[in-house]
Design an enzyme around this catalytic site. Structure first.
Site, PDB file in Angstrom:
ATOM      1  N   PRO A 133       0.842  -1.202   0.000  1.00  0.00           N
ATOM      2  CA  PRO A 133       0.000   0.000   0.000  1.00  0.00           C
ATOM      3  C   PRO A 133       0.879   1.254   0.000  1.00  0.00           C
ATOM      4  CG  PRO A 133      -0.810  -1.582   1.600  1.00  0.00           C
ATOM      5  CD  PRO A 133       0.496  -2.121   1.101  1.00  0.00           C
ATOM      6  N   THR A 136       2.474   4.102   3.089  1.00  0.00           N
ATOM      7  CA  THR A 136       1.787   3.827   4.355  1.00  0.00           C
ATOM      8  C   THR A 136       2.762   3.391   5.444  1.00  0.00           C
ATOM      9  OG1 THR A 136       1.375   1.608   3.562  1.00  0.00           O
ATOM     10  CG2 THR A 136      -0.450   3.148   3.370  1.00  0.00           C
ATOM     11  N   GLY A 137       4.026   3.745   5.299  1.00  0.00           N
ATOM     12  CA  GLY A 137       4.966   3.385   6.350  1.00  0.00           C
ATOM     13  C   GLY A 137       5.273   1.899   6.394  1.00  0.00           C
ATOM     14  N   ASP A 186      14.473   0.026   7.402  1.00  0.00           N
ATOM     15  CA  ASP A 186      13.713  -0.591   6.305  1.00  0.00           C
ATOM     16  C   ASP A 186      14.622  -1.464   5.458  1.00  0.00           C
ATOM     17  OD1 ASP A 186      12.364   1.581   7.289  1.00  0.00           O
ATOM     18  OD2 ASP A 186      12.309   2.681   5.403  1.00  0.00           O
TER      19      ASP A 186
END
Ligand SMILES: Nc1ncnc2c1ncn2[C@@H]1O[C@H](COP(=O)(O)OP(=O)(O)O)[C@@H](O)[C@H]1O
Ligand SMILES: O=C(O)[C@H]1O[C@H](OP(=O)(O)O)[C@H](O)[C@@H](O)[C@@H]1O
Ligand SMILES: [Mg+2]
Length: 368
Positions: A133, A136-137, A186
């Site tokens: 998505p 959205t982090g 990330d």
């Protein structure tokens, strides 16, 4: 390119004939910041996990020209009307993934030149797809970069020449190149896979150019849930004001970031001891500290509502990244999960169980 299937298979190499050059395809998965984020941007610590629920995929095909293919929907340039164009810009901004692919090629090439790593002269085309998505982090941006980087490593056969702990920084540099404020968690989760404890202390970062990354047994995790909503927010924008305050020596931001980093250290102990009541407390503290530092306007009402809906159901909850998705944990077990599912459905939020990706390192990666 179609994205389907549920196995976290990483690489696909197709050969069209015995002498035809190979097509290379790589996936990179979304990640959840479980504890300590966003202190990774500030020499802190995090616990993060790579999840199978969503991924980006990049395909490299040998070609005569070097071609970066725009994605038909994520890099939209054809509109039904002016209103369509304006709405699109309002909801998703000006940028898609093309700039990420280009920046990755630039950072990869410059690094190889600096290190004296030879790159052959053949060209390629790059295309991407993603079901993460958008904004959205969940690390949608770095998943695209990470999968591109993996394709380049294999196309130039230099996997053995770029050590695994260096790769997250190069992947981050591609986004820095574009002026996006982001941190390493990330990229570490996406390069290593699985569940990781990361320590980005200044000494190690400055001496070695990377932090200390420890893979933890994914079996230590209790069942977690992912809650998200169609609500793109630009993580670079969210971060820039706090980053500036930190650079300006703001004591509240500096001490709060240290506190956030300490949650990851305490969380590692809690996971190893399977002390899940403690884990729940730490997750909630993590979000409360973020809220104090960033302020409600920057976090967004809908994002805050996601956390509050989860908390009203008795779950512990925090952002997975800079906003848009929430990771929730129900300390009271399945009956509470049902209450949480119903509350999310009623509020119009998507919710699904988290599925963790196993370690992604292969023999060459581990040997280096
Ligand atoms: N789903 C996507 N498709 C195309 N480009 C994307 C997508 N998600 C992010 N990007 C690109 O990455 C940039 C940074 O995204 P970011 O706010 O970090 O999102 P995320 O939270 O998903 O990592 C965006 O401005 C855009 O250029
Ligand atoms: O704020 C955070 O927790 C994270 O924000 C960014 O991730 P994103 O998925 O783009 O929201 C950033 O890249 C991370 O380093 C931060 O921890
Ligand atoms: Mg991002």
């Amino acid at each position: 390119m179609e994205l389907n299937g549920s196995s976290p298979s990483l690489t696909k190499i197709e050969r069209n004939g015995s002498s035809a050059p190979a097509i290379i395809e790589h996936k990179a998965f979304a990640r959840i910041g479980l504890l300590g984020n966003p202190s990774d941007v500030y020499y802190g610590r995090t616990i993060s996990l790579n999840i199978e629920n969503f991924w980006a995929s990049v395909r490299l095909e040998p070609s005569s020209d070097l071609l970066i293919r725009p994605h038909p929907t994520h890099d939209l340039v054809k509109f039904a009307s002016l209103d369509h164009l304006v709405n699109r810009l309002k909801n998703e901004g000006y940028y898609g993934g093309v700039r990420l692919l280009m920046a990755t090629c630039k950072v990869f090439t410059n690094y190889c030149k600096e290190q004296g790593i030879h790159l052959h002269n053949s060209n390629f085309s790059l295309s991407y797809d993603t079901n993460i998505p958008r904004q959205t982090g969940l690390s949608g941006s770095s998943a695209i970069v990470c999968a591109t980087f993996s394709c380049l490593l294999d196309f130039y056969k230099v996997r053995d020449k770029i050590a695994v702990e260096i790769r997250p920084q190069l992947i981050l540099n591609a986004e820095k190149e574009l002026g996006i404020v982001a941190g390493l968690q990330d990229r570490v989760a996406q390069v290593y896979g699985g569940l990781l404890y990361m320590d980005f202390n200044k000494e190690s970062m400055e001496k070695y150019g990377h932090g200390n990354y420890t893979q933890l047994d994914t079996g230590l995790l209790p069942p977690l849930h992912l809650i998200y909503a169609e609500n793109p927010s630009d993580s670079g924008k969210v971060h820039s004001a706090v980053r500036q305050r930190w650079l300006d020596g703001d004591t509240f931001i500096i001490s709060s970031m240290e506190e956030v980093a300490s949650l990851a250290l305490q969380g590692k102990r809690a996971l190893l001891e399977k002390d899940y009541a403690k884990l729940a407390t730490l997750m909630n503290q993590n979000f409360d500290l973020r809220r104090q530092m960033f302020g409600d306007a920057s976090l967004g009402a809908l994002n805050i509502e996601m956390v509050e809906v989860a908390r009203r159901a008795g779950a512990a909850a925090k952002f997975t990244g800079s906003g848009g998705a929430v990771v929730a944990f129900c300390p009271d077990g399945q009956s509470q999960v049902e209450v949480l599912n119903n509350a999310c459905k009623k509020a119009g939020f998507a919710i699904e169980p988290v599925r963790v990706v196993p370690s992604l390192l292969n023999e060459i990666d581990i040997r280096n």
